[in-house]
Write a protein that holds these residues in place. Sequence first.
Motif, PDB file in Angstrom:
ATOM      1  N   GLY A   1       0.781  -1.229   0.000  1.00  0.00           N
ATOM      2  CA  GLY A   1       0.000   0.000   0.000  1.00  0.00           C
ATOM      3  C   GLY A   1       0.809   1.275   0.000  1.00  0.00           C
ATOM      4  O   GLY A   1       0.358   2.286   0.514  1.00  0.00           O
ATOM      5  N   THR A   2       2.010   1.238  -0.584  1.00  0.00           N
ATOM      6  CA  THR A   2       2.813   2.447  -0.652  1.00  0.00           C
ATOM      7  C   THR A   2       2.631   3.099  -2.018  1.00  0.00           C
ATOM      8  O   THR A   2       2.795   2.440  -3.034  1.00  0.00           O
ATOM      9  CB  THR A   2       4.315   2.115  -0.494  1.00  0.00           C
ATOM     10  OG1 THR A   2       4.451   1.165   0.548  1.00  0.00           O
ATOM     11  CG2 THR A   2       5.105   3.363  -0.167  1.00  0.00           C
ATOM     12  N   GLU A   3       2.311   4.413  -2.028  1.00  0.00           N
ATOM     13  CA  GLU A   3       2.121   5.088  -3.308  1.00  0.00           C
ATOM     14  C   GLU A   3       3.419   5.725  -3.804  1.00  0.00           C
ATOM     15  O   GLU A   3       3.694   5.775  -4.988  1.00  0.00           O
ATOM     16  CB  GLU A   3       1.031   6.142  -3.183  1.00  0.00           C
ATOM     17  CG  GLU A   3       0.556   6.658  -4.532  1.00  0.00           C
ATOM     18  CD  GLU A   3      -0.550   7.702  -4.397  1.00  0.00           C
ATOM     19  OE1 GLU A   3      -1.066   7.886  -3.279  1.00  0.00           O
ATOM     20  OE2 GLU A   3      -0.860   8.332  -5.417  1.00  0.00           O
TER      21      GLU A   3
ATOM     22  N   PRO B   1       1.378  10.385   8.939  1.00  0.00           N
ATOM     23  CA  PRO B   1       0.799  11.167   7.837  1.00  0.00           C
ATOM     24  C   PRO B   1       1.349  12.598   7.774  1.00  0.00           C
ATOM     25  O   PRO B   1       1.627  13.109   6.683  1.00  0.00           O
ATOM     26  CB  PRO B   1      -0.697  11.173   8.158  1.00  0.00           C
ATOM     27  CG  PRO B   1      -0.911   9.976   8.996  1.00  0.00           C
ATOM     28  CD  PRO B   1       0.355   9.726   9.763  1.00  0.00           C
ATOM     29  N   GLU B   2       1.539  13.231   8.929  1.00  0.00           N
ATOM     30  CA  GLU B   2       1.999  14.638   8.901  1.00  0.00           C
ATOM     31  C   GLU B   2       3.480  14.744   8.533  1.00  0.00           C
ATOM     32  O   GLU B   2       3.963  15.831   8.221  1.00  0.00           O
ATOM     33  CB  GLU B   2       1.725  15.328  10.248  1.00  0.00           C
ATOM     34  CG  GLU B   2       2.421  14.708  11.456  1.00  0.00           C
ATOM     35  CD  GLU B   2       1.549  13.653  12.165  1.00  0.00           C
ATOM     36  OE1 GLU B   2       0.731  13.007  11.477  1.00  0.00           O
ATOM     37  OE2 GLU B   2       1.715  13.485  13.385  1.00  0.00           O
TER      38      GLU B   2
ATOM     39  N   THR C   1       1.365  12.525  -1.433  1.00  0.00           N
ATOM     40  CA  THR C   1       0.075  12.092  -0.899  1.00  0.00           C
ATOM     41  C   THR C   1       0.261  11.266   0.366  1.00  0.00           C
ATOM     42  O   THR C   1       1.197  10.456   0.447  1.00  0.00           O
ATOM     43  CB  THR C   1      -0.680  11.220  -1.927  1.00  0.00           C
ATOM     44  OG1 THR C   1       0.253  10.244  -2.423  1.00  0.00           O
ATOM     45  CG2 THR C   1      -1.204  12.034  -3.079  1.00  0.00           C
ATOM     46  N   PRO C   2      -0.589  11.456   1.383  1.00  0.00           N
ATOM     47  CA  PRO C   2      -0.496  10.640   2.596  1.00  0.00           C
ATOM     48  C   PRO C   2      -1.018   9.233   2.323  1.00  0.00           C
ATOM     49  O   PRO C   2      -1.712   9.008   1.333  1.00  0.00           O
ATOM     50  CB  PRO C   2      -1.393  11.371   3.600  1.00  0.00           C
ATOM     51  CG  PRO C   2      -2.351  12.138   2.762  1.00  0.00           C
ATOM     52  CD  PRO C   2      -1.675  12.433   1.470  1.00  0.00           C
ATOM     53  N   ARG C   3      -0.665   8.293   3.202  1.00  0.00           N
ATOM     54  CA  ARG C   3      -1.175   6.928   3.055  1.00  0.00           C
ATOM     55  C   ARG C   3      -2.639   6.868   3.463  1.00  0.00           C
ATOM     56  O   ARG C   3      -3.040   7.531   4.410  1.00  0.00           O
ATOM     57  CB  ARG C   3      -0.379   5.994   3.964  1.00  0.00           C
ATOM     58  CG  ARG C   3       0.566   5.094   3.203  1.00  0.00           C
ATOM     59  CD  ARG C   3       1.548   4.467   4.129  1.00  0.00           C
ATOM     60  NE  ARG C   3       0.905   3.571   5.094  1.00  0.00           N
ATOM     61  CZ  ARG C   3       0.505   2.347   4.813  1.00  0.00           C
ATOM     62  NH1 ARG C   3       0.684   1.849   3.607  1.00  0.00           N
ATOM     63  NH2 ARG C   3      -0.042   1.594   5.722  1.00  0.00           N
ATOM     64  N   THR C   4      -3.414   6.078   2.722  1.00  0.00           N
ATOM     65  CA  THR C   4      -4.818   5.974   3.110  1.00  0.00           C
ATOM     66  C   THR C   4      -5.082   4.606   3.678  1.00  0.00           C
ATOM     67  O   THR C   4      -4.426   3.642   3.308  1.00  0.00           O
ATOM     68  CB  THR C   4      -5.741   6.191   1.897  1.00  0.00           C
ATOM     69  OG1 THR C   4      -5.206   5.462   0.806  1.00  0.00           O
ATOM     70  CG2 THR C   4      -5.817   7.672   1.559  1.00  0.00           C
TER      71      THR C   4
ATOM     72  N   GLN D   1       6.612   8.171   1.613  1.00  0.00           N
ATOM     73  CA  GLN D   1       5.825   7.632   2.737  1.00  0.00           C
ATOM     74  C   GLN D   1       6.644   6.688   3.610  1.00  0.00           C
ATOM     75  O   GLN D   1       6.229   6.338   4.708  1.00  0.00           O
ATOM     76  CB  GLN D   1       4.605   6.863   2.193  1.00  0.00           C
ATOM     77  CG  GLN D   1       3.621   7.735   1.433  1.00  0.00           C
ATOM     78  CD  GLN D   1       2.523   6.915   0.766  1.00  0.00           C
ATOM     79  OE1 GLN D   1       2.684   5.710   0.554  1.00  0.00           O
ATOM     80  NE2 GLN D   1       1.427   7.564   0.438  1.00  0.00           N
TER      81      GLN D   1
END
Length: 224
Positions: A138-140, A163-164, A221-224, A144
């Motif tokens: 799940g890494t974009e 996330p921050e 982009t943060p991880r979702t 991240q």
Amino acid sequence: MDWTSLFIHDTTWSFAAEIFLRCIFMYIMIIVFLRLTGKRGVRQLSIFEVAIILCLGSIAGDPMFDEELPLLQAFLVMATIITLYRITTLLIMKYQPFEDLLEGKSLYIVEDGQLVLEQIKKGKMSHDEFFAEMRQQGTEHLGQIRVGLLESDGKFSILFYKPEDVRYGLPLFPKAHQPIRHVEENTYYACLHCGNVSGLKDINERCQRCDACHWTIAINTPRT
Ligand SMILES: [Zn+2]
């Protein structure tokens, strides 16, 4: 072709019955010996363990149907292999160099959102393989990832940024992972070779980290 010879050859009813018994004994023996390895399953095997399984497999097969091979001999071979295996695992637990030798070391592939140059150079694994592993978790993009470790059993362990704290990084999904054709202002670019992120003035600018000059647009982009 002699079909009788191909399918039956000199098989008698009594030897067929013997095969039946041999299989039952060998089947039980395999299970008992695999239990004796102390492993709970075979999802993740090191190279060394695969070697043991291969040995046991080849010892197990032949006595099932070879009348020349008494089961006692198969038992002795298996007992010896398992004893060696247990001794080796003891040594592995006690002595680190022994473990590195037999199981391989775990390797840092990503640190602080960038690929570790030393590992890319060694070419232990291709970019594509790394990226596939990271995508599956799940890494974009690399921004991240705080730490990415390739374990000795081939698994990939990842520690993510909060996330921050996610920064700009190299995108890992194919559509976003394309080389750019021109440079724009106020945009971050990521080096396709090492993941280094930088603002660019010129499309032919070289990466300050690895000296490559293939860039793509970095994302954060943060991880979702
Ligand atoms: Zn680079």
